[in-house]
Design a protein around this motif. Structure first.
Motif, PDB file in Angstrom:
ATOM      1  N   SER A   4     -53.898  66.785  20.155  1.00 56.42           N
ATOM      2  CA  SER A   4     -53.229  65.673  20.820  1.00 56.42           C
ATOM      3  C   SER A   4     -51.710  65.781  20.714  1.00 56.42           C
ATOM      4  N   LYS A   5     -51.033  65.538  21.836  1.00 57.39           N
ATOM      5  CA  LYS A   5     -49.576  65.573  21.904  1.00 57.39           C
ATOM      6  C   LYS A   5     -49.038  64.179  22.191  1.00 57.39           C
ATOM      7  N   THR A   6     -47.822  63.935  21.757  1.00 54.20           N
ATOM      8  CA  THR A   6     -47.107  62.722  22.138  1.00 54.20           C
ATOM      9  C   THR A   6     -45.927  63.125  23.014  1.00 54.20           C
ATOM     10  N   VAL A   7     -45.818  62.470  24.148  1.00 54.24           N
ATOM     11  CA  VAL A   7     -44.806  62.824  25.135  1.00 54.24           C
ATOM     12  C   VAL A   7     -44.058  61.565  25.558  1.00 54.24           C
ATOM     13  N   VAL A   8     -42.748  61.640  25.593  1.00 54.19           N
ATOM     14  CA  VAL A   8     -41.917  60.561  26.115  1.00 54.19           C
ATOM     15  C   VAL A   8     -41.319  61.037  27.433  1.00 54.19           C
ATOM     16  N   ILE A   9     -41.490  60.236  28.483  1.00 57.09           N
ATOM     17  CA  ILE A   9     -40.983  60.600  29.803  1.00 57.09           C
ATOM     18  C   ILE A   9     -40.002  59.540  30.292  1.00 57.09           C
ATOM     19  N   PHE A  10     -38.823  59.976  30.672  1.00 51.60           N
ATOM     20  CA  PHE A  10     -37.890  59.139  31.419  1.00 51.60           C
ATOM     21  C   PHE A  10     -38.035  59.545  32.881  1.00 51.60           C
ATOM     22  N   GLY A  11     -38.580  58.657  33.712  1.00 49.54           N
ATOM     23  CA  GLY A  11     -38.817  59.013  35.094  1.00 49.54           C
ATOM     24  C   GLY A  11     -38.255  57.998  36.066  1.00 49.54           C
ATOM     25  N   LEU A  12     -38.135  58.410  37.322  1.00 51.07           N
ATOM     26  CA  LEU A  12     -37.602  57.527  38.352  1.00 51.07           C
ATOM     27  C   LEU A  12     -38.430  56.253  38.452  1.00 51.07           C
ATOM     28  N   ARG A  31     -52.366  60.418  33.901  1.00 50.61           N
ATOM     29  CA  ARG A  31     -53.801  60.141  33.771  1.00 50.61           C
ATOM     30  C   ARG A  31     -54.532  61.375  33.233  1.00 50.61           C
ATOM     31  N   GLY A  32     -54.106  62.554  33.693  1.00 49.38           N
ATOM     32  CA  GLY A  32     -54.705  63.781  33.180  1.00 49.38           C
ATOM     33  C   GLY A  32     -54.424  63.971  31.706  1.00 49.38           C
ATOM     34  N   LEU A  33     -53.197  63.697  31.287  1.00 45.35           N
ATOM     35  CA  LEU A  33     -52.855  63.798  29.871  1.00 45.35           C
ATOM     36  C   LEU A  33     -53.683  62.810  29.048  1.00 45.35           C
ATOM     37  N   ASN A  34     -53.812  61.600  29.549  1.00 46.92           N
ATOM     38  CA  ASN A  34     -54.582  60.579  28.846  1.00 46.92           C
ATOM     39  C   ASN A  34     -56.049  60.977  28.716  1.00 46.92           C
ATOM     40  N   ALA A  35     -56.599  61.570  29.767  1.00 46.93           N
ATOM     41  CA  ALA A  35     -58.005  61.980  29.741  1.00 46.93           C
ATOM     42  C   ALA A  35     -58.276  63.016  28.659  1.00 46.93           C
ATOM     43  N   ASP A  36     -57.268  63.813  28.329  1.00 44.40           N
ATOM     44  CA  ASP A  36     -57.414  64.822  27.280  1.00 44.40           C
ATOM     45  C   ASP A  36     -56.934  64.334  25.921  1.00 44.40           C
ATOM     46  N   PRO A  59     -49.916  49.944  33.615  1.00 44.54           N
ATOM     47  CA  PRO A  59     -50.954  50.981  33.626  1.00 44.54           C
ATOM     48  C   PRO A  59     -51.787  50.968  32.356  1.00 44.54           C
ATOM     49  N   ASP A  60     -53.042  51.404  32.487  1.00 41.61           N
ATOM     50  CA  ASP A  60     -53.935  51.446  31.331  1.00 41.61           C
ATOM     51  C   ASP A  60     -54.071  52.854  30.750  1.00 41.61           C
ATOM     52  N   PHE A  61     -53.273  53.794  31.248  1.00 38.38           N
ATOM     53  CA  PHE A  61     -53.404  55.179  30.791  1.00 38.38           C
ATOM     54  C   PHE A  61     -52.180  55.662  30.015  1.00 38.38           C
ATOM     55  N   CYS A  62     -51.193  54.787  29.831  1.00 40.71           N
ATOM     56  CA  CYS A  62     -50.014  55.124  29.038  1.00 40.71           C
ATOM     57  C   CYS A  62     -49.272  53.839  28.719  1.00 40.71           C
ATOM     58  N   ARG A  63     -48.259  53.935  27.887  1.00 38.95           N
ATOM     59  CA  ARG A  63     -47.357  52.807  27.659  1.00 38.95           C
ATOM     60  C   ARG A  63     -46.204  52.918  28.646  1.00 38.95           C
ATOM     61  N   LEU A  64     -45.918  51.823  29.318  1.00 38.96           N
ATOM     62  CA  LEU A  64     -44.813  51.770  30.269  1.00 38.96           C
ATOM     63  C   LEU A  64     -43.834  50.705  29.805  1.00 38.96           C
ATOM     64  N   ALA A  65     -42.589  51.105  29.641  1.00 43.45           N
ATOM     65  CA  ALA A  65     -41.548  50.155  29.231  1.00 43.45           C
ATOM     66  C   ALA A  65     -40.372  50.266  30.190  1.00 43.45           C
ATOM     67  N   TYR A  66     -39.783  49.114  30.482  1.00 40.57           N
ATOM     68  CA  TYR A  66     -38.623  49.064  31.368  1.00 40.57           C
ATOM     69  C   TYR A  66     -37.359  48.881  30.538  1.00 40.57           C
ATOM     70  N   LEU A 342     -55.658  66.420  36.025  1.00 37.81           N
ATOM     71  CA  LEU A 342     -56.143  66.994  34.762  1.00 37.81           C
ATOM     72  C   LEU A 342     -55.750  68.460  34.650  1.00 37.81           C
ATOM     73  N   ALA A 343     -55.895  69.206  35.728  1.00 36.43           N
ATOM     74  CA  ALA A 343     -55.506  70.622  35.709  1.00 36.43           C
ATOM     75  C   ALA A 343     -54.011  70.754  35.442  1.00 36.43           C
ATOM     76  N   ARG A 344     -53.213  69.895  36.075  1.00 38.59           N
ATOM     77  CA  ARG A 344     -51.768  69.979  35.899  1.00 38.59           C
ATOM     78  C   ARG A 344     -51.362  69.566  34.486  1.00 38.59           C
ATOM     79  N   ALA A 345     -52.036  68.554  33.939  1.00 36.64           N
ATOM     80  CA  ALA A 345     -51.734  68.126  32.580  1.00 36.64           C
ATOM     81  C   ALA A 345     -51.996  69.258  31.589  1.00 36.64           C
ATOM     82  N   ARG A 346     -53.053  70.002  31.798  1.00 38.24           N
ATOM     83  CA  ARG A 346     -53.369  71.112  30.897  1.00 38.24           C
ATOM     84  C   ARG A 346     -52.349  72.241  31.041  1.00 38.24           C
ATOM     85  N   GLU A 347     -51.827  72.444  32.234  1.00 36.58           N
ATOM     86  CA  GLU A 347     -50.746  73.429  32.406  1.00 36.58           C
ATOM     87  C   GLU A 347     -49.508  72.995  31.628  1.00 36.58           C
TER      88      GLU A 347
END
Length: 361
Positions: A4-12, A31-36, A59-66, A342-347
C-alpha cells in the motif's frame, strides 16, 4: 497487488468535470489506486467556477480537501506531505509555480508532476509562457508523468531536463463506462468542451457531414460554444453533460467522433479520455488522424479515421452493421485490457516503486 502507498495529489479539479478533462482523468486513476488498497489525499484549490458546478463534491474513493491559499494548506497537510510515498502536482494547478517551489523546499520522498496537457505545456514553455510550470522546475521532479507518450518523453528528458519522463495516459473507469443497451438516438455525436483549435475539425468532421446528410441525426454535447456557431437543424446541442450521463450518451450513438487539439496532434501519442470512454461504451469511433493512434486502435479494425467530411459521410452511409459492431467490439476489448483506471494506477505504482526516483527519503 503491491504494498500500500500513500499519495498526495495537488490537482486542477477532482470535484467538478465542468469545462475540463482533468476531473474524469483523476477519478479513474484514483479509483484504480483505491481498488488496490492505496491511500490518496487530493488537494484542490477552491475556485468559484468549479464550486458552482461540482458533480462529485465528496468522493468515496479518496480524501478530498479544498484550500484557498498555499500557506494554509501546506501548514495543515505538511506532515502528511512529508510522510507520503509520493506527492504529485498536476498541470494547470492555480499558482503552480509557487506551489512547486514550496513543495520542493519541503523535500517529500518523491516529488512528481502529472502533465495531463503535455503538448500544450511544452508549446507554452517554448513560447516563454510559464502559466503553471516554469521550465527551470522540470529537473526538480523525480518523475514527470506525461499524458503523451512516444517521442515526447525523449524530448522531456533531452530538451527540458526531466530526470525521468514516464507515459501515464488517461484512462477509463470500467465500472462506470459501458454499453447501456439503450436504443440509438443519433447517427453521430461528439462530447467535448469548446476549443478554438478543435472547432475547425468539428466543422469538417461533424457539421459539414450533417449538412450533407439532412436525414441523419447528430449531437454535440459540451459547454462554452459561442452563440455565433451556425448549427444545422439536424444537430442537437446539449450544454453540459455530467459524467454520470456519459455512458448513456455514448450508447445512444451509432458512431461517435473524436477530435484532438492541435498541440496534441503535433505531438502525437496523446489519446484523450473521451477516446477510451467511448470505446468502453462499445460505440464505434470516427477520429481525426495523429501519430500513435494506430498503435492504440488500428484503423479499420478498432477505429475509423477521417481526414475530410467525405470520409465521415462514407463511414456513416456505407458501413454495414456487422462491420460497425465488430470495430466497436475490437476497440472495447483493447481499452478494457490496457486502458482502465486500474491498469493506469498499477503503472503509476510500478513507476513509484522504482528506486531510481527515490532520491528524497
Amino acid at each position: 497487488m503491491s504494498e500500500s502507498k500513500t499519495v498526495v495529489i495537488f490537482g486542477l479539479s477532482l470535484s467538478s468535470s465542468w469545462g475540463n478533462g482533468h476531473a474524469t482523468t483523476f477519478r479513474a486513476l484514483i479509483r484504480g489506486l483505491n481498488a488496490d488498497g492505496h491511500q490518496v489525499l487530493f488537494l484542490e484549490r477552491d475556485v468559484p467556477w468549479y464550486a458552482g458546478h461540482r458533480d462529485l463534491p465528496d468522493p468515496d474513493f479518496c480524501r478530498l480537501a479544498y484550500y484557498t491559499d498555499q500557506e494554509t494548506v501546506l501548514d495543515r497537510y505538511g506532515a502528511e506531505i512529508l510522510k507520503a510515498d509520493a506527492v504529485i502536482v498536476g498541470s494547470y494547478v492555480p499558482d503552480g509555480i509557487e506551489l512547486i517551489d514550496r513543495l520542493s523546499a519541503l523535500g517529500p520522498k518523491r516529488l512528481c508532476f502529472y502533465d495531463i496537457d503535455t503538448p500544450v505545456t511544452l508549446a507554452k514553455l517554448d513560447a516563454g509562457d510559464e502559466e503553471f510550470l516554469a521550465r527551470r522546475q522540470i529537473p526538480l521532479f523525480d518523475a514527470y508523468f506525461s499524458f503523451s507518450g512516444g517521442e515526447v518523453l525523449d524530448r522531456l528528458e533531452r530538451e527540458y531536463g526531466a530526470s525521468r519522463a514516464v507515459a501515464l495516459y488517461c484512462s477509463v473507469d470500467a465500472d462506470r463506462y459501458g454499453p447501456t443497451g439503450e436504443a440509438l438516438t443519433w447517427d453521430l455525436g461528439y462530447l467535448g468542451t469548446y476549443s478554438p483549435d478543435r472547432q475547425p475539425v468539428l466543422e469538417t468532421l461533424l457539421i459539414e457531414p450533417a449538412r450533407r446528410l439532412p436525414h441523419m441525426r447528430f449531437v454535440v454535447a459540451g459547454p462554452q460554444y459561442p452563440e455565433t456557431i451556425d448549427w444545422p437543424a439536424n444537430v442537437e446541442r446539449i450544454d453540459h453533460l455530467p459524467p454520470d450521463e456519459h455512458a448513456s450518451f455514448y450508447s445512444r450513438q451509432r458512431f461517435t467522433l473524436n477530435v484532438t487539439r492541435a498541440d496534441m496532434i503535433a505531438a502525437g501519442w496523446s489519446p484523450s479520455v473521451r477516446l477510451f470512454e467511448a470505446a468502453a461504451c462499445d460505440v464505434p469511433i470516427i477520429s481525426d488522424v495523429w501519430r500513435g493512434l494506430d498503435d492504440l486502435l488500428p484503423d479499420g479494425e478498432a477505429i475509423f479515421l477521417a481526414r475530410a467530411a467525405q470520409d465521415v459521410v462514407r463511414v456513416l452511409t456505407e458501413t454495414g452493421e456487422t462491420e460497425r459492431l465488430a470495430v466497436a467490439a475490437s476497440a472495447r476489448q483493447r481499452v478494457l485490457g490496457a486502458h482502465t483506471g486500474l491498469a493506469r494506477a498499477r503503472e503509476l505504482v510500478e513507476a513509484l516503486q522504482d528506486e531510481a526516483i527515490l532520491r528524497r527519503a
